[in-house]
Write an enzyme that holds these catalytic residues in place. Structure first.
Site, mmCIF file in Angstrom:
data_model
loop_
_atom_site.group_PDB
_atom_site.id
_atom_site.type_symbol
_atom_site.label_atom_id
_atom_site.label_comp_id
_atom_site.label_asym_id
_atom_site.label_seq_id
_atom_site.Cartn_x
_atom_site.Cartn_y
_atom_site.Cartn_z
ATOM 1 N N PRO A 2 31.881 34.473 39.217
ATOM 2 C CA PRO A 2 31.918 33.982 37.837
ATOM 3 C C PRO A 2 32.575 34.994 36.906
ATOM 4 O O PRO A 2 32.362 36.189 37.031
ATOM 5 C CB PRO A 2 30.442 33.811 37.475
ATOM 6 C CG PRO A 2 29.706 33.854 38.759
ATOM 7 C CD PRO A 2 30.524 34.662 39.699
ATOM 8 N N GLU A 3 33.363 34.489 35.972
ATOM 9 C CA GLU A 3 34.020 35.366 35.003
ATOM 10 C C GLU A 3 33.287 35.260 33.673
ATOM 11 O O GLU A 3 32.329 34.498 33.532
ATOM 12 C CB GLU A 3 35.481 34.958 34.857
ATOM 13 C CG GLU A 3 36.125 34.761 36.206
ATOM 14 C CD GLU A 3 37.464 35.435 36.374
ATOM 15 O OE1 GLU A 3 37.924 36.091 35.431
ATOM 16 O OE2 GLU A 3 38.034 35.303 37.466
ATOM 17 N N LYS A 51 29.784 40.276 31.673
ATOM 18 C CA LYS A 51 29.263 39.363 32.687
ATOM 19 C C LYS A 51 27.754 39.501 32.854
ATOM 20 O O LYS A 51 27.190 39.059 33.850
ATOM 21 C CB LYS A 51 29.990 39.619 34.013
ATOM 22 C CG LYS A 51 31.485 39.375 33.894
ATOM 23 C CD LYS A 51 32.065 39.122 35.247
ATOM 24 C CE LYS A 51 33.311 39.937 35.470
ATOM 25 N NZ LYS A 51 33.718 39.875 36.878
ATOM 26 N N ARG A 252 39.708 44.628 45.140
ATOM 27 C CA ARG A 252 39.536 43.183 44.976
ATOM 28 C C ARG A 252 40.835 42.486 45.322
ATOM 29 O O ARG A 252 41.890 43.103 45.391
ATOM 30 C CB ARG A 252 39.172 42.882 43.508
ATOM 31 C CG ARG A 252 38.021 43.729 42.973
ATOM 32 C CD ARG A 252 36.691 43.226 43.445
ATOM 33 N NE ARG A 252 36.413 41.915 42.890
ATOM 34 C CZ ARG A 252 35.961 41.722 41.658
ATOM 35 N NH1 ARG A 252 35.724 42.743 40.870
ATOM 36 N NH2 ARG A 252 35.741 40.501 41.207
#
Ligand SMILES: [Zn+2]
Length: 286
Positions: A2-3, A51, A252
């Site tokens: 999730p961003e 976040k 990432r």
């Protein structure tokens, strides 16, 4: 993963269901961690910081959660609860108030702290791209002084909070910037464009269930490059590529178009990549 916009929406959902009414149920299931008795106390607010989600309860208590890879907060009316929904080891937290129940599943972090001590958990975060106090000048100046690859810097929540791999890749594609270019070599004007673009994308994202960077919310059409390795670039037709960015273990995935964004990643040998989900997919998607 999730961003910031997804987290913002989760916090807003929790706020709508819980704020201003006394808690009728409050439970956390996380090892030895426990919650003081807050039944009957009101939720003051639920806010997102980058976040992270901060659930502030009367009496100076904050429940801090982070969705990490797979976490969710589901809010449902009591009478719409599915049988067995509150059982199972995936359930990490439950809050109930005024006919609603909020269920935190697979949360990546869960802490209970004094509200006055929240900074210990979120004080390291850079300016929140969706925060009320968002200041693009500060973010631009910090990024413009960073020698790391721009695609890595944008993911660093200490620099700027809220961007994840999807908005990172999409922003750099839209601005036609190679993700591996050193941020401090791009110039403030370019960085400012990147920062503004990411901000616009997330601001749109926080209003909708399905994030999109292309303007389309039809399945399979939502993004330009993210998670599209091996498929044709929507702009030029060249196969989109994926490579790792950042230093292990924090590295990432970064998706990009070598034609639109100026060449291969430094460690990308250019060999053919198969689309994700295909049996021969070799790169993890996270
Ligand atoms: Zn392209």
């Amino acid at each position: 993963m999730p961003e910031g916009d997804t987290v913002f929406r989760a916090a807003a959902r929790l706020h709508r269901a819980l704020a201003g009414v006394p808690l009728t149920r409050a439970e956390i299931r996380w090892g030895e961690r426990s919650l003081p008795d807050v039944i009957g106390r009101q939720t003051l607010e639920v806010v997102a910081r980058g976040k992270h989600i901060l659930h502030r309860i009367e009496g100076g208590i904050t429940v801090h959660s982070h969705l990490r890879m797979e976490g969710t907060w589901r809010v449902v009316a009591d009478d719409r609860l599915r049988p067995g929904e509150l059982r199972g080891h995936a359930v990490r937290a439950i809050f109930g108030a005024a006919g609603y129940i909020a269920i935190g599943r697979k949360l990546g972090m869960l802490d209970v702290v004094r509200t006055a001590r929240e900074q210990a958990l979120v004080g390291h975060l850079g300016p929140d791209i969706l925060g009320d106090d968002w200041d693009p000048e500060i973010a631009t100046a910090t990024i413009a002084a960073d020698p790391r690859p721009i695609g890595e810097v944008l993911l660093d929540q200490r620099v700027l909070a809220g961007i994840g791999t999807m908005y990172d890749a999409e922003t750099l594609f839209l601005e036609r910037i190679p993700p591996w270019s050193a941020a401090d070599g791009l110039g403030e004007q370019t960085i400012r464009r990147v920062v503004d673009r990411a901000h616009r994308l997330l601001m749109i994202g926080k209003e909708h269930d399905i994030p999109t960077t292309t303007g389309s919310r039809r399945r399979g059409e939502e993004v330009y490059v993210h998670a599209r390795s091996g498929l044709e670039c929507r702009r030029c037709g060249t196969p989109v590529r994926v490579a790792m960015i950042g230093r292990a273990p924090q590295d990432r995935t970064m998706f990009y178009c070598p034609s639109c964004q100026g060449g291969l990643a430094p460690h990308d040998n250019g060999e053919q990549q198969t689309p994700l989900g295909h049996r021969r997919t070799r790169k993890p998607y996270r």
